[in-house]
Design an enzyme around this catalytic site. Structure first.
Site, PDB file in Angstrom:
ATOM      1  N   GLY A   1       0.813  -1.207   0.000  1.00 40.43           N
ATOM      2  CA  GLY A   1       0.000   0.000   0.000  1.00 40.43           C
ATOM      3  C   GLY A   1       0.847   1.258   0.000  1.00 40.43           C
ATOM      4  O   GLY A   1       2.034   1.231   0.301  1.00 40.43           O
TER       5      GLY A   1
ATOM      6  N   GLY B   1      -1.091   4.762   0.496  1.00 40.43           N
ATOM      7  CA  GLY B   1      -1.839   5.901   1.019  1.00 40.43           C
ATOM      8  C   GLY B   1      -1.560   6.242   2.463  1.00 40.43           C
ATOM      9  O   GLY B   1      -1.292   7.394   2.791  1.00 40.43           O
ATOM     10  N   GLU B   2      -1.625   5.268   3.339  1.00 49.00           N
ATOM     11  CA  GLU B   2      -1.482   5.548   4.760  1.00 49.00           C
ATOM     12  C   GLU B   2      -0.081   6.033   5.104  1.00 49.00           C
ATOM     13  O   GLU B   2       0.092   6.975   5.865  1.00 49.00           O
ATOM     14  CB  GLU B   2      -1.822   4.311   5.605  1.00 49.00           C
ATOM     15  CG  GLU B   2      -3.274   3.891   5.525  1.00 49.00           C
ATOM     16  CD  GLU B   2      -3.610   3.099   4.271  1.00 49.00           C
ATOM     17  OE1 GLU B   2      -2.679   2.756   3.502  1.00 49.00           O
ATOM     18  OE2 GLU B   2      -4.794   2.841   4.045  1.00 49.00           O
TER      19      GLU B   2
END
Length: 165
Positions: A121, A123-124
């Site tokens: 991922g 985004g975070e």
């Protein structure tokens, strides 16, 4: 028309988490307490990058969210109910076009995700790291840490001693 496909099962890879590092350059007006983000460099390991434009856009969006979190978004939460109690969106400032700094995104491609595609991922990691980088840059600029977000003008002035109680 229809299509059907299969994919092999995921395997246990090297690691499950995201990794990244961000740097922010800020300008602090010590008379008004206004913080402006000038530049952000975001270095992230997202595993294998499948679509570079989408990946870069994801980080750019995360950086912008982090700027809002660090400087503008004053959510007031009712501690008993856990709901936002800001009366309107008028006093909940979000990042606008003039608040977006130069953003340089660098990817370190290490295909060690836990999926068989090797992706991780983005985004975070870019969102949370932005707020931290901005807070550290403000600390470097004024010599005093501000540990409560958002970093608003009144907090900057209080930290620098320019705000008289």
């Amino acid at each position: 028309m229809s299509a059907q496909g299969e994919r092999v099962m995921n395997y246990e890879g090297f690691r499950h988490d995201q990794a990244g590092c961000q740097f922010a350059e800020v300008e602090v007006d010590t008379e008004l307490g206004i913080v402006r983000v000038l530049r952000v460099v975001a270095v992230h390991d997202a595993g294998r990058i499948v679509d570079p434009l989408t990946a870069r856009s994801q980080v750019n969006g995360g950086v912008q969210m982090g700027i809002g979190y660090a400087l503008f978004e004053a959510r007031r939460i009712d501690p008993a109910l856990g709901i936002m109690v800001n009366p309107t969106m008028d006093d909940y400032k979000m990042v606008g076009p003039l608040d977006v700094p130069e953003i340089k995104v660098i990817f370190v491609e290490v295909a060690n995700g836990v999926t068989n595609t090797g992706v991780l991922g983005l985004g975070e990691a870019s969102h949370v790291a932005s707020a931290a980088a901005i807070a550290c840059a403000v600390h470097d600029a004024i010599g005093v840490p501000i540990r409560d977000l958002p970093i608003t003008p009144d907090k900057v002035l209080a930290a620098t001693g320019a705000l008289k109680a």
